[in-house]
Design an enzyme around this catalytic site. Structure first.
Site, PDB file in Angstrom:
ATOM      1  N   LYS A 162     -29.498  12.528   0.362  1.00  0.00           N
ATOM      2  CA  LYS A 162     -30.153  13.409  -0.808  1.00  0.00           C
ATOM      3  C   LYS A 162     -30.182  14.697  -0.176  1.00  0.00           C
ATOM      4  O   LYS A 162     -31.573  15.076   0.301  1.00  0.00           O
ATOM      5  CB  LYS A 162     -31.267  12.893  -1.584  1.00  0.00           C
ATOM      6  CG  LYS A 162     -31.824  13.569  -2.641  1.00  0.00           C
ATOM      7  CD  LYS A 162     -32.692  12.967  -3.518  1.00  0.00           C
ATOM      8  CE  LYS A 162     -33.380  13.633  -4.571  1.00  0.00           C
ATOM      9  NZ  LYS A 162     -32.671  13.903  -5.745  1.00  0.00           N
TER      10      LYS A 162
HETATM   11  N1  PPE Z   1     -28.223  11.599  -9.092  1.00  0.00           N
HETATM   12  C1  PPE Z   1     -28.470  12.729  -8.696  1.00  0.00           C
HETATM   13  C2  PPE Z   1     -27.401  13.678  -8.112  1.00  0.00           C
HETATM   14  C3  PPE Z   1     -29.805  13.066  -8.547  1.00  0.00           C
HETATM   15  O1  PPE Z   1     -29.870  14.233  -8.047  1.00  0.00           O
HETATM   16  C4  PPE Z   1     -30.916  11.999  -8.872  1.00  0.00           C
HETATM   17  C5  PPE Z   1     -32.122  12.227  -8.667  1.00  0.00           C
HETATM   18  C6  PPE Z   1     -30.287  10.855  -9.444  1.00  0.00           C
HETATM   19  C7  PPE Z   1     -28.983  10.404  -9.366  1.00  0.00           C
HETATM   20  C8  PPE Z   1     -31.377   9.799  -9.838  1.00  0.00           C
HETATM   21  O2  PPE Z   1     -31.913   9.269  -8.534  1.00  0.00           O
HETATM   22  P1  PPE Z   1     -33.398   8.565  -8.678  1.00  0.00           P
HETATM   23  O3  PPE Z   1     -34.371   9.713  -8.805  1.00  0.00           O
HETATM   24  O4  PPE Z   1     -33.515   7.924  -7.469  1.00  0.00           O
HETATM   25  O5  PPE Z   1     -33.312   7.488  -9.723  1.00  0.00           O
HETATM   26  N2  PPE Z   1     -32.546  13.665  -8.825  1.00  0.00           N
HETATM   27  C9  PPE Z   1     -33.889  14.360  -8.680  1.00  0.00           C
HETATM   28  C10 PPE Z   1     -33.981  15.795  -8.729  1.00  0.00           C
HETATM   29  C11 PPE Z   1     -33.812  16.561  -9.834  1.00  0.00           C
HETATM   30  C12 PPE Z   1     -34.067  17.805  -9.823  1.00  0.00           C
HETATM   31  O6  PPE Z   1     -33.535  18.734 -10.674  1.00  0.00           O
HETATM   32  O7  PPE Z   1     -34.750  18.487  -8.725  1.00  0.00           O
HETATM   33  C13 PPE Z   1     -34.877  13.507  -9.494  1.00  0.00           C
HETATM   34  O8  PPE Z   1     -34.582  12.953 -10.474  1.00  0.00           O
HETATM   35  O9  PPE Z   1     -36.261  13.459  -9.222  1.00  0.00           O
END
Ligand code: PPE
Length: 303
Positions: A155
């Protein structure tokens, strides 16, 4: 309201947590970060799946050969302390490791690694009422990056250049979010969320080998589906399956479980949150609101 930030091992006032303009991360996107929610459960304020998030942070750092100055335990403790000190209740925690000021040039190996953890309130990611009403989205003209280009298990800050192209395009077209396809044309995910399709009672989602972020909420939903006897299939889903879905929803820390009510102006199902989505939302809320925690996903902060 501004909260103190944990910066390189110390709590500093919000306005003092500054970085140099020549920091490597600003020029080359060399940061890795997490987004974690704390919930105001009936049993006290608790952080959701803290250990898994910090593990992913350190995995992201490892992929980029970034030596974290702090280990899992210290980062977890600091994340807990940031909530307990600030007295924040339901909130969002943002830990980040980034390459700081040092030699200019692509090679980051001689730049120091800096660490910060901030926390702040963050409401519904895709708008008020989105959990019940659902959101209107489009398929993006931008693809998710291909395998072996940017590593998707990390990430990393730089990944979000792709995400922000998707998000800006969607907003300018009057949608709240965009769905990316892989470079082979299969469903990947949203700019900041994973994606699930429901058809005939089965959940379909992209596998992590499709360059999606291996979402922690995605893994929670897969676990909850298992408990609820809802079958889950990870695999290649064609774009048009979106238009034929009974239900569609996003998952993410920020987005939690958000139903999608239309894609490219095709109405999803009957245009309302469907029963499978609702069931999974209720199971999720039972953990984060009621504090019923069979999987030990909550870390109580003890304010
Ligand atoms: N895909 C992406 C590309 C992504 O950024 C997130 C989280 C997810 C899937 C979901 O992952 P998880 O949070 O582990 O369930 N995106 C983070 C950032 C958003 C932002 O705008 O900054 C979040 O949800 O915290």
């Amino acid at each position: 309201m501004k909260y103190d930030i944990w910066f390189n091992g110390k709590f500093v006032p919000h306005e003092d947590a500054k970085v140099h303009v020549l920091s490597h991360a600003i020029h080359y996107g060399s940061s890795v970060f997490e987004g974690i929610r704390a919930y105001d459960t009936k049993k006290g304020v608790a952080i959701y799946r803290l250990g898994e998030h910090i593990r992913r942070l350190l995995d992201s750092a490892k992929i980029y050969r970034m030596q974290s100055p702090y280990d899992q335990e210290i980062i977890e403790q600091a994340s807990i302390e940031i909530i307990s000190r600030s007295k924040l209740k339901a909130s969002y925690i943002r830990p980040i490791l980034f390459r700081g000021e040092g030699p200019m040039g692509v090679n980051p190996l001689d730049n120091p690694v800096e660490t910060a953890i901030a926390a702040f309130p963050w409401g519904p990611y895709l708008g008020e009422d989105s959990f019940e009403q659902g959101v209107d989205v489009q398929v993006s003209s931008w693809n998710r990056f291909a395998p072996n280009t940017l590593p998707a298990l990390a990430k990393a800050g730089g990944n979000y250049l792709n995400a922000s192209l998707v998000k800006m395009e969607a907003l300018l077209n009057g949608y709240i979010e965009g769905i990316m396809l892989t470079t082979s044309g299969y469903l990947a995910e949203g700019s900041g969320e994973n994606l699930f399709i429901v058809r005939d009672g089965t959940l379909y989602t992209a596998p992590t080998s499709f360059s999606i972020l291996p979402g922690i909420t995605r893994s929670s939903v897969i676990k909850l589906a298992e408990i609820a006897d809802i079958p889950v299939q990870e695999g290649s889903v064609p774009r048009e399956a979106l238009y034929l879905a009974d239900e569609l929803f996003f998952t993410g820390t920020a987005a939690e479980i958000t139903p999608i009510r239309s894609v490219d102006k095709y109405v999803v199902g009957d245009g309302k949150r469907g029963p499978v989505t609702k069931k999974l939302q209720e199971m999720f809320l039972d953990i984060v609101e009621e504090g019923n925690d069979p999987f030990k996903w909550l870390t109580y902060v003890g304010q």
